[in-house]
Design an enzyme around this catalytic site. Structure first.
Site, short mmCIF file in Angstrom:
data_model
loop_
_atom_site.label_atom_id
_atom_site.label_comp_id
_atom_site.label_asym_id
_atom_site.label_seq_id
_atom_site.Cartn_x
_atom_site.Cartn_y
_atom_site.Cartn_z
N ASP A 102 7.96 -2.73 11.21
CA ASP A 102 7.04 -1.93 10.42
C ASP A 102 7.62 -0.55 10.14
O ASP A 102 7.85 0.23 11.06
CB ASP A 102 5.72 -1.79 11.19
CG ASP A 102 4.62 -1.17 10.35
OD1 ASP A 102 4.86 -0.90 9.14
OD2 ASP A 102 3.53 -0.95 10.88
N ASP A 316 6.93 2.88 1.00
CA ASP A 316 6.65 1.92 2.07
C ASP A 316 7.12 0.54 1.65
O ASP A 316 6.68 0.00 0.64
CB ASP A 316 5.15 1.90 2.37
CG ASP A 316 4.80 0.96 3.51
OD1 ASP A 316 5.54 0.94 4.51
OD2 ASP A 316 3.79 0.24 3.40
#
Length: 436
Positions: A102, A316
């Site tokens: 992540d 992201d």
């Protein structure tokens, strides 16, 4: 449209480490979650079903960017929103573990024996007592002080004990430790990374998938996997979702993660809190030759005022769509409506608001959309800005959001995207990621 609905778009990808070391760097495969290379592959699920499933999975991940935490930075992170899995080995002798990778979290952790409370997982649990290189971190250490929520515990009361509570009530608690991580390869020499700080979780629960064993933090904070590598550099090249599923994307670390050369452009990373996330400054977007200046939404003006206009968007790799402030989004949509001569239709799922009838990839002339970051103009092609969501429909893959602006992974496909924490830059370079 409700924010929960418009945020519902993520593409889950697996990160499988098949690494080759080269001059201080190494490169690994990124495997799309729903591809035949994935352990989660379901041959009965169509491509469009997988896409819509990915939309739904995005809700909790997007919320981690917009829900303030009263306790810890880490509690913003919702583990079910992770977009990659990393297959690595821990310890001596090495034990393979599988964790959610992540870019929006920092701590590396895995479930460990003895497990007083654990979620079900397919890979075997890591047993620190069987590793000759496992060492706990003292609670008086600087590494322990980097945790927002820590205490002293263990057999002698001097081990750093971490505790994370996530936004969806998932949690992990255990010993902060250091260990040797090994990245294996069938075609090259394994890469050994000694003294990596990680969490050995003895109490874990919530929405974690049984295919994984924990979390691999690739964020910008001090405890992340990236921050612990020399130089703090990594890059990835994401294969378009329309490409053959047997082709894996790539992610590179260390010197192998440097993005430079002809066509490369760089923009500054902006330091903001929480320091986990990667903040960029988007100055404008052009639709063809029409340049549209960035507009901040009403709900984020107070935050923007404290930082000026810098750091107004998060990049992201785990969020599929690009999220823009509503007024700015409306300007972009209005320009696209003028530029595209095609029949308007509605997204049956109600997620995307600008859709056109299209039966082939060549029957609509989509203009080049340029993202004007500070010091870097990134020209986005049709595959970066439109997605085929049905056999006869394509939709614009940017959506409005009052709460947060995100430059998502569809916009990044077929680019080498490089992060350099030492130089505080993000670089973009056009590439054919199926051949990279």
């Amino acid at each position: 449209m409700a924010l929960a609905a418009i945020l519902a778009c993520l593409s889950f990808i697996l990160l499988s480490f098949s690494a080759e070391a080269s001059h201080g760097g190494f490169t690994v495969d990124l495997i799309q979650r729903d591809s035949p290379l994935s352990p989660w592959y379901d041959s009965s699920t169509t491509h469009f079903d997988s896409l819509h499933n990915a939309f739904r999975r995005s809700i909790s991940r997007a919320h981690r960017f917009i829900k303030p935490s009263t306790n810890t930075i880490e509690s913003k992170i919702v583990p079910s929103g992770g977009e990659y899995l990393m297959n690595i080995s821990i310890g001596t002798p090495p034990v393979e573990v599988l964790g959610i990778a992540d870019t929006g979290s920092d701590l590396v952790w895995t479930q460990c024996k003895p497990c007083t409370q654990c979620f079900n997982q397919n890979p075997p649990l890591f047993d620190p007592k069987r590793s000759s290189t496992y060492r706990t971190v003292p609670c008086q250490s600087n590494k322990c002080s980097n945790l927002e929520e820590a205490s002293c515990g263990g057999d002698h009361g001097d081990t750093c004990v971490y505790s994370y509570r996530y936004g969806d009530r998932s949690f992990t608690r255990g010993s902060l430790a250091q260990e040797t991580f090994t990245i294996g390869s069938a075609s090259g020499r394994p890469v050994s990374l000694p003294k990596i700080i990680f969490g050995c979780g003895h109490e874990n629960g919530g929405t974690f998938d049984e295919s994984g064993s924990g979390l691999i933090g690739l964020g910008a904070g001090p405890l992340s996997f990236i921050s612990q590598l020399n130089g703090g550099k990594f890059s990835y090249c994401l294969v378009p979702t329309s490409a053959k599923s047997s082709v894996a994307s790539k992610i590179s670390f260390g010197t192998a993660g440097i993005v430079s050369g002809n066509g490369a452009v760089s923009t500054p990373l902006v330091s903001k809190q929480p320091n986990t996330f990667y903040y960029l400054t988007l100055e404008a977007i052009s639709v063809g030759e029409k340049r549209l200046s960035y507009k901040t939404s009403q709900s984020t003006k107070a935050v923007a005022a404290s930082y000026g206009s810098e750091g107004n968007i998060i990049i992201d790799s785990g969020t599929t769509l690009t999220l823009l402030p509503p007024g700015f989004y409306n300007d972009v949509v209005s320009a696209l409506e003028v530029a595209i001569n095609a029949e308007r239709v509605s997204d049956p799922k109600g997620v995307l608001s600008l859709c056109f009838r299209s039966k082939s990839d060549h029957d609509i002339d989509v203009p080049v959309i340029t993202a004007h970051f500070s010091g870097a103009d990134v020209k986005l092609n049709a595959l970066n800005t439109f997605a085929r969501v049905e056999d006869d429909m394509v939709c614009f893959t940017m959506i409005p959001s009052d709460d947060v602006a995100i430059f998502g992974n569809l916009a990044q496909m077929n680019f080498l995207v490089g992060y350099d924490l030492e130089e505080s830059t993000v670089s973009f370079k056009p590439a054919d990621c199926t051949k990279h």
